[in-house]
Design a protein around this motif. Structure first.
Motif, PDB file in Angstrom:
ATOM      1  N   PHE A  94     -19.615   1.011 -27.112  1.00 20.33           N
ATOM      2  CA  PHE A  94     -19.639   0.282 -28.431  1.00 20.33           C
ATOM      3  C   PHE A  94     -18.076  -0.052 -28.233  1.00 20.33           C
ATOM      4  O   PHE A  94     -17.165   0.637 -27.910  1.00 20.33           O
ATOM      5  CB  PHE A  94     -19.784   1.268 -29.332  1.00 20.33           C
ATOM      6  CG  PHE A  94     -21.121   1.764 -29.313  1.00 20.33           C
ATOM      7  CD1 PHE A  94     -22.021   0.964 -30.278  1.00 20.33           C
ATOM      8  CD2 PHE A  94     -21.646   2.902 -28.928  1.00 20.33           C
ATOM      9  CE1 PHE A  94     -23.475   1.365 -30.487  1.00 20.33           C
ATOM     10  CE2 PHE A  94     -23.041   3.218 -28.974  1.00 20.33           C
ATOM     11  CZ  PHE A  94     -23.835   2.430 -29.967  1.00 20.33           C
ATOM     12  N   HIS A  95     -17.448  -0.864 -28.930  1.00 21.77           N
ATOM     13  CA  HIS A  95     -16.377  -1.219 -29.522  1.00 21.77           C
ATOM     14  C   HIS A  95     -16.471  -0.315 -30.982  1.00 21.77           C
ATOM     15  O   HIS A  95     -17.466  -0.418 -31.780  1.00 21.77           O
ATOM     16  CB  HIS A  95     -16.312  -2.617 -30.080  1.00 21.77           C
ATOM     17  CG  HIS A  95     -15.814  -3.595 -28.747  1.00 21.77           C
ATOM     18  ND1 HIS A  95     -14.551  -3.375 -28.110  1.00 21.77           N
ATOM     19  CD2 HIS A  95     -16.202  -4.408 -28.140  1.00 21.77           C
ATOM     20  CE1 HIS A  95     -14.463  -4.396 -27.266  1.00 21.77           C
ATOM     21  NE2 HIS A  95     -15.615  -4.788 -27.109  1.00 21.77           N
ATOM     22  N   ASN A  96     -15.414   0.454 -31.267  1.00 22.17           N
ATOM     23  CA  ASN A  96     -15.472   0.998 -32.151  1.00 22.17           C
ATOM     24  C   ASN A  96     -15.037   0.414 -33.457  1.00 22.17           C
ATOM     25  O   ASN A  96     -13.741   0.369 -34.049  1.00 22.17           O
ATOM     26  CB  ASN A  96     -14.269   2.494 -32.044  1.00 22.17           C
ATOM     27  CG  ASN A  96     -14.228   3.313 -33.322  1.00 22.17           C
ATOM     28  OD1 ASN A  96     -15.295   3.440 -34.042  1.00 22.17           O
ATOM     29  ND2 ASN A  96     -13.196   4.041 -33.372  1.00 22.17           N
ATOM     30  N   ILE A  97     -16.273  -0.049 -34.005  1.00 23.85           N
ATOM     31  CA  ILE A  97     -15.791  -0.950 -35.395  1.00 23.85           C
ATOM     32  C   ILE A  97     -16.505  -0.362 -36.620  1.00 23.85           C
ATOM     33  O   ILE A  97     -17.619  -0.107 -36.804  1.00 23.85           O
ATOM     34  CB  ILE A  97     -16.653  -2.295 -35.190  1.00 23.85           C
ATOM     35  CG1 ILE A  97     -16.036  -3.090 -34.012  1.00 23.85           C
ATOM     36  CG2 ILE A  97     -16.420  -3.251 -36.354  1.00 23.85           C
ATOM     37  CD1 ILE A  97     -16.721  -4.484 -33.538  1.00 23.85           C
ATOM     38  N   SER A  98     -15.465   0.224 -37.335  1.00 19.19           N
ATOM     39  CA  SER A  98     -15.972   0.796 -38.636  1.00 19.19           C
ATOM     40  C   SER A  98     -16.191  -0.328 -39.536  1.00 19.19           C
ATOM     41  O   SER A  98     -15.636  -1.226 -39.843  1.00 19.19           O
ATOM     42  CB  SER A  98     -14.836   1.734 -39.273  1.00 19.19           C
ATOM     43  OG  SER A  98     -15.214   2.305 -40.357  1.00 19.19           O
ATOM     44  N   PRO A  99     -17.461   0.085 -40.156  1.00 15.03           N
ATOM     45  CA  PRO A  99     -18.368   1.058 -40.424  1.00 15.03           C
ATOM     46  C   PRO A  99     -19.541   0.953 -39.503  1.00 15.03           C
ATOM     47  O   PRO A  99     -20.609   1.424 -39.580  1.00 15.03           O
ATOM     48  CB  PRO A  99     -18.680   1.267 -41.897  1.00 15.03           C
ATOM     49  CG  PRO A  99     -18.677   0.109 -42.338  1.00 15.03           C
ATOM     50  CD  PRO A  99     -17.690  -0.782 -41.615  1.00 15.03           C
ATOM     51  N   LEU A 100     -19.715  -0.292 -38.697  1.00 14.86           N
ATOM     52  CA  LEU A 100     -20.894  -0.634 -37.879  1.00 14.86           C
ATOM     53  C   LEU A 100     -21.241   0.465 -36.937  1.00 14.86           C
ATOM     54  O   LEU A 100     -22.223   0.751 -36.586  1.00 14.86           O
ATOM     55  CB  LEU A 100     -20.602  -1.982 -37.286  1.00 14.86           C
ATOM     56  CG  LEU A 100     -20.227  -3.201 -37.998  1.00 14.86           C
ATOM     57  CD1 LEU A 100     -19.994  -4.438 -37.176  1.00 14.86           C
ATOM     58  CD2 LEU A 100     -21.503  -3.416 -39.149  1.00 14.86           C
ATOM     59  N   THR A 101     -20.322   1.303 -36.173  1.00 14.91           N
ATOM     60  CA  THR A 101     -20.602   2.047 -35.376  1.00 14.91           C
ATOM     61  C   THR A 101     -20.347   3.435 -35.639  1.00 14.91           C
ATOM     62  O   THR A 101     -20.499   4.291 -34.824  1.00 14.91           O
ATOM     63  CB  THR A 101     -19.763   1.623 -33.996  1.00 14.91           C
ATOM     64  OG1 THR A 101     -18.584   1.712 -34.151  1.00 14.91           O
ATOM     65  CG2 THR A 101     -20.317   0.247 -33.397  1.00 14.91           C
ATOM     66  N   ALA A 117     -22.012  -3.935 -28.963  1.00 18.91           N
ATOM     67  CA  ALA A 117     -22.642  -3.015 -28.382  1.00 18.91           C
ATOM     68  C   ALA A 117     -23.126  -3.222 -26.955  1.00 18.91           C
ATOM     69  O   ALA A 117     -23.414  -4.634 -26.935  1.00 18.91           O
ATOM     70  CB  ALA A 117     -23.797  -2.684 -29.378  1.00 18.91           C
ATOM     71  N   PHE A 118     -23.050  -2.654 -25.980  1.00 19.36           N
ATOM     72  CA  PHE A 118     -23.459  -3.360 -24.621  1.00 19.36           C
ATOM     73  C   PHE A 118     -24.345  -2.360 -24.069  1.00 19.36           C
ATOM     74  O   PHE A 118     -24.794  -1.483 -24.347  1.00 19.36           O
ATOM     75  CB  PHE A 118     -22.195  -3.195 -23.751  1.00 19.36           C
ATOM     76  CG  PHE A 118     -20.908  -4.055 -24.183  1.00 19.36           C
ATOM     77  CD1 PHE A 118     -20.974  -5.454 -23.824  1.00 19.36           C
ATOM     78  CD2 PHE A 118     -20.209  -3.718 -25.496  1.00 19.36           C
ATOM     79  CE1 PHE A 118     -19.992  -6.239 -23.961  1.00 19.36           C
ATOM     80  CE2 PHE A 118     -19.106  -4.479 -25.849  1.00 19.36           C
ATOM     81  CZ  PHE A 118     -19.120  -5.586 -25.177  1.00 19.36           C
TER      82      PHE A 118
END
Length: 371
Positions: free
Chosen positions: A163-170, A194-195
Motif C-alpha cells: 500500500f501507499h500509506n494514504i490516510s484514511p483510505l489505508t 494498493a498493489f
C-alpha cells in the motif's frame, strides 16, 4: 401611593422573570436549531446503483449499515433512478452482472461525468466479468480519469500487502484477500495505492482526478477491483471490510474520515510512483558541457513497441511530447534535453512524465532539471 410603590417591584419582578423565561426559550430554540443544522450539514447522500448487481442487496448490508451509522443517507438506484444524482454527495457504482460488456447509456454517462465535474465523489467497485463496461465510462472524452483495466495477466493473488500509506483510505489495513482482481493502469491524473504484492507493481486500487486538467481537484474517482467477496455475510475478512469501509466513508466525507483531495493531488504529482520504467540520470543538467545534458528513458518493450513520452510541469501543463518508434534506434530517441516542443529551454525545476505504450499508460514519475 405606598401600594403603588409596592406594585412597582412586583411588576419589575414579573418582567424580570418573563425575560429570564424568554432567554431560556431563545437559548433552547437556538440549541435546537444548531443541532438540526448540524444534523443537516453532516448528513451525506449516497446513491448506490443496486440495479443488475452481482449480489443481493443484503450482501452489502455491512457496508451500507456502516455508511448509515456514520450519518449518511442511502438512496437506491432501483427506487430513485438516476434523476436524483445531482442531489447526491457520492455515487457508489458496482459492476452490473446482467450486461457487463455493455457501456452505460449516453444519458447516464453524461450524468455521471457532470456529477463528478461539479465536485461529486465516485467509488467504482469492479467485479471481473466478460468485457469491461467500466473502461468505456473511464475513456469518455469529456473527462480524464486516465485509468484503464486489464486482465490479460490473469492475476489472482491471495493477498495484497502493498500500500501507499494514504490516510484514511489505508488506515489499519494489513492485507487484502481478493477474488480475481484485474489490474489498473494509471495515467497522469490517477494514482495507485494498493498493489498485487511486494514483488509486483500492478495496481488493484487507484484514485483519479478526472478534471485536474481544468484545475478542478475537488472531485475524485476511486476504482477498486477483485471486490467480489469483500462484503459478503458469509466470508467477511476484517481487512477487506476495513479497506472498503475506509474508501466509502472517505468518499462520503463523513466526520472522522477527512480527506482533502486538492492537497493530496498536489502531493501526488511531486511524488514517485512504482514504475517498471527508468530515467537516467535524475537530476540532469542540460547546460551544454557534455555531462548529463540529457535524460534517457526506458520502458518495457522499448525497441519492439512504439511509445510516447509526455513531459508536464507541476501545474500539469504539457510542455514536451516525444514519439518513440519501434526499432533499433529507439533508445537514442527516448531522451529529453530539457527543451519544450518549440525547442526553447525550460526553467529548472521538477517535471512530471508519463510513458504510454501499446495503448496504455505504463508508468509515470518525476524528473529534476537543474541549470
Amino acid at each position: 401611593m405606598l401600594e403603588s410603590q409596592r406594585g412597582i417591584p412586583r411588576c419589575l419582578s414579573r418582567l424580570y422573570r418573563g425575560n429570564v423565561s424568554s432567554i431560556y426559550i431563545v437559548r433552547n430554540l437556538l440549541l435546537i436549531y444548531t443541532l438540526l443544522f448540524a444534523t443537516i450539514t453532516l448528513t451525506q447522500d449516497v446513491l448506490f446503483n443496486d440495479v443488475d448487481n452481482c449480489h443481493e442487496l443484503e450482501i452489502w448490508s455491512y457496508l451500507l449499515d456502516t455508511l448509515t451509522s456514520h450519518g449518511a443517507t442511502i438512496h437506491l438506484e432501483s427506487v430513485e433512478g438516476w434523476n436524483t444524482l445531482d442531489e447526491m454527495d457520492m455515487l457508489w457504482l458496482q459492476c452490473p452482472c446482467a450486461h457487463p460488456a455493455e457501456p452505460y447509456p449516453d444519458s447516464i454517462t453524461e450524468n455521471i461525468i457532470n456529477f463528478c465535474e461539479e465536485g461529486g465523489k465516485i467509488v467504482l467497485g469492479y467485479i471481473p466479468a466478460t468485457g469491461f463496461y467500466i473502461d468505456s465510462l473511464l475513456s469518455d472524452s469529456r473527462w480524464e480519469p486516465n485509468m484503464q483495466l486489464d486482465s490479460t495477466d490473469e492475476v489472482n493473488p491471495d493477498t495484497i500487502e502493498y500500500f501507499h500509506n494514504i490516510s484514511p483510505l489505508t488506515n489499519g489495513v494489513n492485507c487484502l484477500v481478493l477474488t480475481d482482481p484485474d489490474l489498473i493502469y494509471c495515467g497522469d491524473h490517477a494514482f495507485p495505492f494498493a498493489f498485487c504484492d511486494s514483488n509486483r507493481t500492478e495496481a488493484v486500487a487507484a484514485i483519479s482526478y478526472p478534471f485536474l486538467h481544468e484545475d478542478n481537484c475537488s472531485s475524485f474517482i476511486i476504482l477498486v477491483t477483485g471486490t467480489h467477496s469483500w462484503e459478503t455475510l458469509f466470508e467477511i475478512v476484517a481487512d477487506n471490510y476495513r479497506f472498503a469501509s475506509n474508501i466509502l466513508l472517505t468518499a462520503a466525507e463523513v466526520p472522522g474520515f477527512e480527506f482533502d483531495p486538492c492537497a493530496f493531488a498536489e502531493s501526488v504529482f511531486v511524488s514517485e510512483t512504482y514504475s517498471p520504467c527508468t530515467r537516467i540520470p535524475n537530476p540532469f543538467t542540460p547546460n551544454g558541457d557534455g555531462i548529463y545534458d540529457e535524460v534517457e528513458f526506458t520502458f518495457p518493450g522499448i525497441g519492439e513497441n512504439e511509445g510516447v513520452i509526455k513531459i508536464f510541469t507541476l501545474g500539469n501543463l504539457k510542455v514536451r511530447t516525444i514519439e518513440v518508434p519501434a526499432g533499433a534506434g529507439a533508445k537514442e530517441i527516448a531522451t529529453w534535453d530539457g527543451t519544450d516542443n518549440a525547442g526553447e529551454p525550460l526553467l529548472q525545476g521538477i517535471y512530471l512524465y508519463i510513458i504510454k505504450s501499446q495503448g496504455r499508460i505504463i508508468c509515470k514519475g518525476t524528473i529534476t532539471l537543474v541549470r
